[in-house]
Design an enzyme around this catalytic site. Structure first.
Site, PDB file in Angstrom:
ATOM      1  N   ASP A  29      59.349  85.442  45.823  1.00  0.00           N
ATOM      2  CA  ASP A  29      60.237  84.890  46.842  1.00  0.00           C
ATOM      3  C   ASP A  29      61.481  85.763  46.946  1.00  0.00           C
ATOM      4  OD1 ASP A  29      60.492  81.766  48.169  1.00  0.00           O
ATOM      5  OD2 ASP A  29      62.304  83.021  48.122  1.00  0.00           O
ATOM      6  N   HIS A  97      52.185  77.679  52.084  1.00  0.00           N
ATOM      7  CA  HIS A  97      52.515  78.440  50.874  1.00  0.00           C
ATOM      8  C   HIS A  97      52.830  77.484  49.740  1.00  0.00           C
ATOM      9  CE1 HIS A  97      56.141  77.908  53.344  1.00  0.00           C
ATOM     10  NE2 HIS A  97      56.830  77.802  52.223  1.00  0.00           N
TER      11      HIS A  97
HETATM   12  P1  5GP Z   1      59.862  77.012  52.619  1.00  0.00           P
HETATM   13  O1  5GP Z   1      61.345  76.925  52.915  1.00  0.00           O
HETATM   14  O2  5GP Z   1      59.085  77.101  53.904  1.00  0.00           O
HETATM   15  O3  5GP Z   1      59.358  75.970  51.686  1.00  0.00           O
HETATM   16  O4  5GP Z   1      59.651  78.366  51.833  1.00  0.00           O
HETATM   17  C1  5GP Z   1      59.759  79.622  52.437  1.00  0.00           C
HETATM   18  C2  5GP Z   1      60.182  80.590  51.379  1.00  0.00           C
HETATM   19  O5  5GP Z   1      59.987  81.897  51.871  1.00  0.00           O
HETATM   20  C3  5GP Z   1      61.657  80.489  50.986  1.00  0.00           C
HETATM   21  O6  5GP Z   1      61.761  80.186  49.592  1.00  0.00           O
HETATM   22  C4  5GP Z   1      62.221  81.853  51.333  1.00  0.00           C
HETATM   23  O7  5GP Z   1      63.173  82.317  50.410  1.00  0.00           O
HETATM   24  C5  5GP Z   1      60.992  82.728  51.381  1.00  0.00           C
HETATM   25  N1  5GP Z   1      61.107  83.846  52.296  1.00  0.00           N
HETATM   26  C6  5GP Z   1      61.589  83.813  53.574  1.00  0.00           C
HETATM   27  N2  5GP Z   1      61.519  85.029  54.126  1.00  0.00           N
HETATM   28  C7  5GP Z   1      60.971  85.841  53.190  1.00  0.00           C
HETATM   29  C8  5GP Z   1      60.641  87.242  53.178  1.00  0.00           C
HETATM   30  O8  5GP Z   1      60.830  87.972  54.151  1.00  0.00           O
HETATM   31  N3  5GP Z   1      60.110  87.743  52.025  1.00  0.00           N
HETATM   32  C9  5GP Z   1      59.884  86.944  50.925  1.00  0.00           C
HETATM   33  N4  5GP Z   1      59.376  87.548  49.837  1.00  0.00           N
HETATM   34  N5  5GP Z   1      60.180  85.633  50.898  1.00  0.00           N
HETATM   35  C10 5GP Z   1      60.714  85.089  52.027  1.00  0.00           C
END
Ligand code: 5GP
Ligand code: ZN
Length: 111
Positions: A29, A97
């Site tokens: 992440d 994810h």
């Molecule tokens: P959600 O908020 O949908 O549960 O999780 C999405 C996750 O993706 C977040 O923890 C965020 O930090 C991660 N994330 C967002 N953009 C990117 C990126 O460009 N690269 C990586 N490695 N992680 C990302």
């Protein structure tokens, strides 16, 4: 389709790979919330945990097999798996994810 995690799978957006096979990709992440924080995603675009079907559930099972394999290889026995589904739950990327978090004490209930 404009999807950040599909672009990560294709390599158009760079990422720090943890694991890859024909069905699943895992990467760190970008904004870690624990000393260990990586994401496990199906390569196939599934919008969220709420969109899993009988046809797509096998890859979800495979994600958990991969989570067990990666954590064992890292020597991690205690960890949390999280999948946020929908805006109210904090989903910001609409490609299924599983967050895998480890390396610190976790609280319950989550915020
Ligand atoms: P959600 O908020 O949908 O549960 O999780 C999405 C996750 O993706 C977040 O923890 C965020 O930090 C991660 N994330 C967002 N953009 C990117 C990126 O460009 N690269 C990586 N490695 N992680 C990302
Ligand atoms: Zn996608």
């Amino acid at each position: 389709m404009d999807c950040l995690f599909c672009s990560i799978v294709s390599g158009d957006v760079p990422s720090k790979k943890v694991y890859e096979d024909d069905q699943v990709y895992a990467f760190y992440d970008i904004d870690p919330q624990a000393p260990v924080h990586f994401l496990v995603i199906p390569k196939e675009h599934i919008p969220s945990a709420g969109a899993v079907t009988e046809e797509s559930s096998a890859v979800v099972a495979h994600c958990f097999e991969v989570i067990a394999k990666i954590t064992a290889q890292m020597g991690i026995t205690d960890f949390r798996v999280v999948s946020n589904c929908g805006d109210q739950a904090g989903q910001s990327v609409h490609h299924l994810h599983f967050h895998v978090l480890a390396g610190r004490d976790m609280t319950w209930p989550p915020g």
